[in-house]
Design a protein around this motif. Structure first.
Motif, PDB file in Angstrom:
ATOM      1  N   PRO A  10       0.813  -1.210   0.000  1.00  0.00           N
ATOM      2  CA  PRO A  10       0.000   0.000   0.000  1.00  0.00           C
ATOM      3  C   PRO A  10       0.849   1.265   0.000  1.00  0.00           C
ATOM      4  CG  PRO A  10       0.046  -0.966   2.175  1.00  0.00           C
ATOM      5  CD  PRO A  10       0.765  -1.914   1.265  1.00  0.00           C
ATOM      6  N   ARG A  11       0.321   2.275  -0.646  1.00  0.00           N
ATOM      7  CA  ARG A  11       0.941   3.595  -0.632  1.00  0.00           C
ATOM      8  C   ARG A  11      -0.034   4.510   0.083  1.00  0.00           C
ATOM      9  NH1 ARG A  11       4.227   5.989  -5.073  1.00  0.00           N
ATOM     10  NH2 ARG A  11       4.092   7.432  -3.381  1.00  0.00           N
ATOM     11  N   PHE A  12       0.259   4.796   1.300  1.00  0.00           N
ATOM     12  CA  PHE A  12      -0.627   5.625   2.085  1.00  0.00           C
ATOM     13  C   PHE A  12      -0.454   7.100   1.752  1.00  0.00           C
ATOM     14  CE2 PHE A  12      -0.015   1.773   4.595  1.00  0.00           C
ATOM     15  CZ  PHE A  12      -1.333   1.388   4.730  1.00  0.00           C
ATOM     16  N   PHE A  13       0.765   7.469   1.419  1.00  0.00           N
ATOM     17  CA  PHE A  13       1.073   8.855   1.113  1.00  0.00           C
ATOM     18  C   PHE A  13       1.881   8.918  -0.170  1.00  0.00           C
ATOM     19  CE2 PHE A  13       1.260   8.521   5.833  1.00  0.00           C
ATOM     20  CZ  PHE A  13       0.110   9.229   6.112  1.00  0.00           C
ATOM     21  N   SER A  14       1.750  10.015  -0.860  1.00  0.00           N
ATOM     22  CA  SER A  14       2.628  10.250  -2.002  1.00  0.00           C
ATOM     23  C   SER A  14       4.034  10.506  -1.464  1.00  0.00           C
ATOM     24  CB  SER A  14       2.144  11.462  -2.805  1.00  0.00           C
ATOM     25  OG  SER A  14       2.339  12.655  -2.046  1.00  0.00           O
ATOM     26  N   HIS A  15       5.004  10.500  -2.360  1.00  0.00           N
ATOM     27  CA  HIS A  15       6.381  10.792  -1.950  1.00  0.00           C
ATOM     28  C   HIS A  15       6.457  12.176  -1.310  1.00  0.00           C
ATOM     29  CE1 HIS A  15      10.722  10.803  -1.919  1.00  0.00           C
ATOM     30  NE2 HIS A  15      10.711  11.960  -2.547  1.00  0.00           N
ATOM     31  N   GLU A  16       5.764  13.135  -1.894  1.00  0.00           N
ATOM     32  CA  GLU A  16       5.771  14.518  -1.374  1.00  0.00           C
ATOM     33  C   GLU A  16       5.130  14.585   0.017  1.00  0.00           C
ATOM     34  OE1 GLU A  16       4.392  18.377  -0.350  1.00  0.00           O
ATOM     35  OE2 GLU A  16       2.980  16.900  -1.132  1.00  0.00           O
ATOM     36  N   GLU A  17       4.035  13.860   0.229  1.00  0.00           N
ATOM     37  CA  GLU A  17       3.376  13.849   1.541  1.00  0.00           C
ATOM     38  C   GLU A  17       4.267  13.200   2.599  1.00  0.00           C
ATOM     39  OE1 GLU A  17      -1.347  13.575   0.376  1.00  0.00           O
ATOM     40  OE2 GLU A  17      -0.105  11.770   0.194  1.00  0.00           O
ATOM     41  N   THR A  18       4.900  12.095   2.221  1.00  0.00           N
ATOM     42  CA  THR A  18       5.825  11.435   3.138  1.00  0.00           C
ATOM     43  C   THR A  18       6.950  12.381   3.524  1.00  0.00           C
ATOM     44  OG1 THR A  18       5.315   9.261   2.211  1.00  0.00           O
ATOM     45  CG2 THR A  18       7.403   9.472   3.405  1.00  0.00           C
ATOM     46  N   SER A  19       7.496  13.075   2.537  1.00  0.00           N
ATOM     47  CA  SER A  19       8.581  14.025   2.800  1.00  0.00           C
ATOM     48  C   SER A  19       8.122  15.151   3.722  1.00  0.00           C
ATOM     49  CB  SER A  19       9.099  14.618   1.487  1.00  0.00           C
ATOM     50  OG  SER A  19       9.686  13.610   0.706  1.00  0.00           O
ATOM     51  N   ARG A  20       6.901  15.635   3.539  1.00  0.00           N
ATOM     52  CA  ARG A  20       6.370  16.704   4.409  1.00  0.00           C
ATOM     53  C   ARG A  20       6.233  16.228   5.846  1.00  0.00           C
ATOM     54  NH1 ARG A  20       1.365  18.305   1.394  1.00  0.00           N
ATOM     55  NH2 ARG A  20       0.482  17.774   3.387  1.00  0.00           N
ATOM     56  N   ILE A  21       5.745  15.021   6.041  1.00  0.00           N
ATOM     57  CA  ILE A  21       5.578  14.486   7.401  1.00  0.00           C
ATOM     58  C   ILE A  21       6.936  14.317   8.072  1.00  0.00           C
ATOM     59  CG2 ILE A  21       4.854  12.468   8.741  1.00  0.00           C
ATOM     60  CD1 ILE A  21       2.576  12.142   6.602  1.00  0.00           C
ATOM     61  N   ILE A  22       7.887  13.724   7.366  1.00  0.00           N
ATOM     62  CA  ILE A  22       9.219  13.532   7.939  1.00  0.00           C
ATOM     63  C   ILE A  22       9.878  14.879   8.220  1.00  0.00           C
ATOM     64  CG2 ILE A  22      11.540  12.634   7.475  1.00  0.00           C
ATOM     65  CD1 ILE A  22      10.104  10.309   5.964  1.00  0.00           C
ATOM     66  N   ALA A  23       9.695  15.842   7.327  1.00  0.00           N
ATOM     67  CA  ALA A  23      10.254  17.186   7.546  1.00  0.00           C
ATOM     68  C   ALA A  23       9.643  17.826   8.785  1.00  0.00           C
ATOM     69  CB  ALA A  23      10.032  18.070   6.320  1.00  0.00           C
ATOM     70  N   ALA A  24       8.340  17.617   9.011  1.00  0.00           N
ATOM     71  CA  ALA A  24       7.680  18.172  10.201  1.00  0.00           C
ATOM     72  C   ALA A  24       8.252  17.539  11.470  1.00  0.00           C
ATOM     73  CB  ALA A  24       6.168  17.947  10.128  1.00  0.00           C
ATOM     74  N   ILE A  25       8.488  16.239  11.435  1.00  0.00           N
ATOM     75  CA  ILE A  25       9.088  15.557  12.590  1.00  0.00           C
ATOM     76  C   ILE A  25      10.476  16.124  12.863  1.00  0.00           C
ATOM     77  CG2 ILE A  25      10.005  13.346  13.442  1.00  0.00           C
ATOM     78  CD1 ILE A  25       7.681  12.006  11.813  1.00  0.00           C
ATOM     79  N   ARG A  26      11.275  16.221  11.819  1.00  0.00           N
ATOM     80  CA  ARG A  26      12.645  16.726  11.991  1.00  0.00           C
ATOM     81  C   ARG A  26      12.662  18.162  12.481  1.00  0.00           C
ATOM     82  NH1 ARG A  26      14.984  13.729   6.631  1.00  0.00           N
ATOM     83  NH2 ARG A  26      15.310  11.726   7.671  1.00  0.00           N
TER      84      ARG A  26
END
Length: 153
Positions: A10-26
């Motif tokens: 499954p792809r829950f998020f697009s690559h861009e969405e995944t990057s945004r979430i990880i960037a928010a965590i960082r």
């Protein structure tokens, strides 16, 4: 993109969405000694998603942070369940009402199919509380846990 996808991987998020979430965590973790993780799986193995979030929290060894200030954002996509589990250090400070409000915020975003946006907002809120009570200490703080999104079965 649909949050509830079908297929082998499954792809829950697009690559861009995944990057945004990880960037928010960082970004949140640059201001705090606290640790934030996001865990996504299809089905909740328990009736109560809080119990499942706690199990995952301990399986990921998030209780091993120096100040007991790790936080897990848990999502079971097909069961439409969410939970947030904070370790004892941050839970004692933030209290149950804070976590309930953040879960409500997630559900509100998810009801509008704004899954990544909801997680980013909650990560930002959690980061603010962590920064206030567990500020970053230059020279001594280290990233104790990975920042990536964990995908379960």
């Amino acid at each position: 993109m649909s949050f509830f996808s079908f297929g082998r991987k499954p792809r829950f998020f697009s690559h861009e969405e995944t990057s945004r979430i990880i960037a928010a965590i960082r970004e949140a973790e640059t201001k705090t000694s606290g640790e934030i993780r996001v865990f996504i799986e299809r089905r909740c193995k328990y009736v109560n998603p809080i119990d499942r979030a706690a199990e995952i929290f301990w399986n990921l060894q998030m209780d091993h942070t120096d100040e007991r200030n790790g936080i897990l954002v848990y999502v079971a996509s097909r069961d439409h369940q969410v939970a947030i589990w904070g370790d004892e250090g941050i839970h004692r400070i933030a209290g149950t009402e804070f976590w309930q409000n953040e879960v409500t915020r997630l559900i509100t975003h998810f009801s509008r199919h704004a899954y990544a946006e909801g997680i980013v907002h909650v990560v930002n809120d959690i980061g603010g509380v962590l920064a206030e009570h567990f500020p970053y200490k230059p020279g001594t703080d280290k990233n104790e846990l990975p920042d990536d999104i964990v995908f379960g079965d």
